[in-house]
Design a protein around this motif. Structure first.
Motif, short mmCIF file in Angstrom:
data_model
loop_
_atom_site.label_atom_id
_atom_site.label_comp_id
_atom_site.label_asym_id
_atom_site.label_seq_id
_atom_site.Cartn_x
_atom_site.Cartn_y
_atom_site.Cartn_z
N GLY A 176 0.78 -1.24 0.00
CA GLY A 176 0.00 0.00 0.00
C GLY A 176 0.81 1.28 0.00
N LYS A 177 2.06 1.20 -0.44
CA LYS A 177 2.87 2.43 -0.46
C LYS A 177 3.01 2.97 -1.87
CE LYS A 177 4.30 2.21 3.93
NZ LYS A 177 3.58 3.01 4.91
N GLU A 178 3.16 4.28 -1.94
CA GLU A 178 3.54 4.90 -3.21
C GLU A 178 5.07 4.94 -3.24
OE1 GLU A 178 1.53 8.73 -3.84
OE2 GLU A 178 0.39 8.15 -2.08
N TYR A 179 5.62 5.17 -4.42
CA TYR A 179 7.09 5.24 -4.47
C TYR A 179 7.56 6.41 -5.32
CZ TYR A 179 6.85 3.25 -9.14
OH TYR A 179 6.58 3.05 -10.47
N ILE A 180 8.75 6.85 -5.02
CA ILE A 180 9.39 7.91 -5.81
C ILE A 180 10.69 7.31 -6.32
CG2 ILE A 180 10.53 10.18 -5.71
CD1 ILE A 180 7.83 9.56 -3.26
N LEU A 181 10.85 7.34 -7.62
CA LEU A 181 12.03 6.72 -8.21
C LEU A 181 13.20 7.71 -8.21
CD1 LEU A 181 12.93 4.11 -9.56
CD2 LEU A 181 12.33 5.12 -11.76
N VAL A 182 14.32 7.27 -7.63
CA VAL A 182 15.53 8.09 -7.65
C VAL A 182 16.42 7.44 -8.71
CG1 VAL A 182 17.41 9.01 -6.24
CG2 VAL A 182 15.22 8.43 -5.16
N LYS A 183 16.52 8.11 -9.86
CA LYS A 183 17.12 7.44 -11.02
C LYS A 183 18.63 7.38 -10.96
CE LYS A 183 14.02 9.71 -13.76
NZ LYS A 183 13.73 10.44 -14.96
N LYS A 184 19.24 8.25 -10.14
CA LYS A 184 20.70 8.19 -10.00
C LYS A 184 21.02 8.20 -8.52
CE LYS A 184 22.25 10.45 -14.19
NZ LYS A 184 22.74 11.74 -14.70
N ASP A 185 22.10 7.52 -8.23
CA ASP A 185 22.47 7.21 -6.86
C ASP A 185 23.25 8.35 -6.21
OD1 ASP A 185 22.92 5.63 -4.76
OD2 ASP A 185 24.37 4.32 -5.74
N VAL A 186 22.60 9.51 -6.06
CA VAL A 186 23.33 10.65 -5.46
C VAL A 186 23.22 10.57 -3.93
CG1 VAL A 186 23.09 12.24 -7.39
CG2 VAL A 186 21.24 12.07 -5.72
N PRO A 187 24.27 11.01 -3.21
CA PRO A 187 24.21 10.93 -1.74
C PRO A 187 23.00 11.68 -1.18
CG PRO A 187 26.33 11.83 -2.49
CD PRO A 187 25.51 11.58 -3.71
#
Ligand code: NAD
Length: 658
Positions: A176-187
């Motif tokens: 039941g969660k929404e997600y936000i995609l972080v396309k690059k692995d920035v700190p």
């Protein structure tokens, strides 16, 4: 989703126990591991406590037993690895420890098992490096508490394989969660990067001498934040914030050292957990909501300055293709529970203003992170300034109209009506009265408009009736025509307008210019504005202030009607003419905050308040007519003519009393 029924959660601390509880609640079998039985017992106790609370709230007796039956605990990491279909690592934020854990997981887990890390600041690629199959490593960043926060960040490393992403998305959706995609692995990914900027700027303001509670009040009562920034830092723990920050700095994130944070950590003021941080709590870990009631001085806080630093970071993330504007706003709203996205905020106040704030900070402190991001500069060049141009990070509905000397702008869902005779201090000649009425009618009839803002172009709001016009009246019919046919229809419209009206007093408001404020619903004044109803000084009288004003505000307005004395913004607030006195430099942002508050309110509720309050104001209409008749009568006297001439000739008038 490849059959996932068993979730391994490594680390049973603050996050691990919450993540285990969440999956178990959704029916997954969970194996929870930590380094000792004691830690595990403690974690299971916490889970039971939380489930008991949920069970009694939802009326499900025995929920805790049912859910806990899904959780198995172990100190054997190899066993966890070999028995799980999907593993979430939530051990201490230490790269060495995490790498060791991943090595074991990589070696002992099944091929198809995805390895996710809940790290806040360590690059996922760094954790994946050196493993047999780095493609199955992904970031799955829950926020605290995992049960309550409705969204997570999913972070792709440079190695993450598509199937790891697909599986993770499905898994996240299944709980039941929404997600936000972080396309690059920035700190720091998205939320922490933006938060750290915003928190740091707030801390810098405290170092400059602003009280932390005043900043919190401003965010809570002006912007609608559920919790202040300092209250949030206290809850998270200053040591935790510092740790995330340090890890990010190690990886190239540039931010100045903030002494205040180090001093507090040294003094053991870690926040709620130690019983004291920025605020004091009843005891270590004993939470009691901080009381932060609104005060007038909360308007002294430059909120835009603080948020601009987060907007700058967001611009960087978009330019670097880490994320997009919608995802960033979704992250801030769903994870940080902000009432609006920070890029929606940027579009509201204007990209030019954001750049102005950042540039002045850059000039003052020289820190490179203040330099406006190239994306913001590009937007400025293209004229993508936000709502005021119809395009910013988002597209907005925009329109322009002209009603004589009145300019009308549709800024998506609010109308900006600008009196535009700046060289005449926006004095109310016939065309201005008519134009204002037409603009008001236009806004009122537009179903897309939620609020109407009336303001003046240039340095004045409105200097009142145009003396030149009044001095030119030949006989009573001219005066009657002016008041009955030009002025009164606007006043009647102001009493009928269905939409809430904000009067934005950007500068001088004299005579009729001050009196029409009585018809507004919210009056925001610049602290540089000036008020008066000086009609008696030119042989006339203030027809609205001495009638409607008296009824709405009480007799305290009368001395001003009788003497024409100047009124300061503070005095105008005490009188009840003005609701908010805003520092001139942030005047417009504060007006827009009021628009946003109206936007947040229930539309039908607003209609109800408007109908009821208009009806009450209408009761004053008959007395208002007395005021107008009195002024028309005065306009035929010698004193009136003398007053007009003396005003034009800049001399003291001589009254004859006839
Ligand atoms: P925590 O210190 O509360 O818990 C970490 C747990 O990991 C401890 O119980 C520790 O005993 C255990 N651990 C250490 N080495 C282990 C090993 N080899 N095997 C099994 N367990 C081991 O920390 P936390 O706040 O729960 O944070 C965990 C992770 O979640 C960190 O990466 C952190 O950055 C991240 N995170 C924390 C928060 C937060 O608000 N606390 C929010 C989001 C993400």
């Amino acid at each position: 989703m490849a059959n996932i029924s068993k979730i391994g959660v490594v680390g049973a601390g603050t996050m691990g126990h919450g993540i285990a509880e969440l999956f178990a609640l959704y029916g997954y079998k969970v194996i929870l591991s930590d380094v000792s039985e004691e830690v595990l017992k403690n974690a299971l106790d916490k889970i039971r406590w939380s489930l008991d609370k949920i069970g009694s709230k939802r009326g499900v007796p025995g929920l805790a037993d049912m859910v806990l039956a899904n959780i198995e605990s172990t100190t054997d990491l190899k066993y966890l690895a070999s028995s799980s279909d999907y593993i979430i690592e939530a051990v201490t934020e230490n790269v060495k420890i995490k790498k060791e854990v991943f090595k074991i997981l990589d070696k002992h887990s099944n091929e198809g098992c995805i390895l996710a890390s809940n790290t806040s600041s360590i690059p996922i690629s760094e954790l994946a490096e050196g493993l047999k199959n780095p493609g199955r490593v992904i970031g799955l960043h829950f926020s605290n508490p995992p049960i309550l926060i409705p969204a997570v960040e999913i972070v792709l490393s440079q190695y993450t394989a598509k199937h790891a992403l697909d599986t993770t998305v499905k898994l996240v959706e299944s709980i039941g969660k929404e997600y936000i995609l972080v396309k690059k692995d920035v700190p720091g990914f998205i939320v922490n990067r933006i938060n750290i900027r915003i928190f740091s700027e707030a801390l810098r303001m405290v170092e400059e001498g602003y009280p932390h509670d005043l900043i919190d009040k401003a965010f809570i009562h002006r912007l609608g934040f559920f919790m202040g920034l300092f209250e949030t830092m206290d809850l998270v723990g200053l040591d935790v914030v510092r740790n995330v920050l340090d890890e990010m700095v190690k990886r190239g994130f540039e931010i100045p050292k903030l002494k205040i944070m180090d001093d507090m950590i040294k003094a053991g003021k870690l926040g709620l957990k130690s019983g004291e941080g920025f605020y004091k709590y009843p005891g270590p870990g004993i939470y009691s909501r901080v009381s932060n009631p609104p005060t007038d001085d909360m308007y002294s806080i430059d909120i835009t300055r603080i948020i601009s630093t987060g907007i700058n970071e967001a611009a960087f993330l978009i330019r670097e293709e880490v994320s997009d504007h919608k995802s960033i706003d979704k992250a801030m709203k769903r994870i940080m529970n902000l009432p609006m996205g920070i890029l929606e905020y940027a579009d509201e106040v204007g990209i030019d203003i954001v750049i102005e704030k950042l540039s002045s900070l850059h000039d003052k402190y020289g820190d490179p992170h203040y330099k406006p991001d190239a994306l913001l500069e590009k937007m400025l060049k293209k004229g993508y300034l936000g709502k005021k141009r119809g395009r910013g990070f988002y597209k907005w509905i925009y329109g322009e109209e002209k009603f004589g000397p009145v300019n009308y702008y549709k800024h998506h869902d609010y109308a900006l009506i600008k009196m535009n005779r700046p060289d005449k201090l926006n004095a109310l000649n016939e065309e201005m009265w008519i134009g204002l009425r037409q603009a008001l009618e236009y806004a009122d009839e537009d179903p897309g408009i939620r609020a109407i803002v009336i303001t003046g172009e240039g340095r004045a709001f409105c200097a009142g009736d145009d003396i030149k016009v009044m001095g030119g009246w030949k006989d009573i019919s001219d005066a009657e025509d002016f008041f009955h046919n030009k002025a009164a229809p606007l006043l009647t419209k102001l009493l009928e307008v269905k939409k809430p009206v904000i009067m934005a007093v950007n500068g001088l408001a004299f005579g009729g210019g001050m009196e029409i404020l009585l018809f507004g619903d919210i009056v925001v004044s610049s602290d540089k504005a000036e008020f008066s109803v000086p009609e008696v000084l030119i042989g006339a009288m203030p027809p609205m202030a001495s009638t409607l004003g008296l009824l709405l505000l009480g007799r305290r307005i009368l001395p001003y009607c009788l003497t024409g004395d100047r009124i300061s913004p503070r005095q105008a607030k005490d009188l009840g003419v003005v609701d908010i006195v805003a520092p001139h430099g942030n005047f417009w942002q504060i007006v827009l905050e009021e628009v946003e508050k109206l936007r947040r309110a229930a539309p039908l509720g607003i209609i109800g308040v408007k109908k009821a309050s208009n009806a009450i104001k209408l009761l004053a209409m008959s007395s208002l007519n007395i005021g107008i008749s009195e002024l028309i009568r005065l306009s035929q006297t010698r004193d009136f003519k003398e007053g007009m001439s003396a005003f034009r000739e800049k001399r003291r008038p001589k009254w004859e009393g006839r």
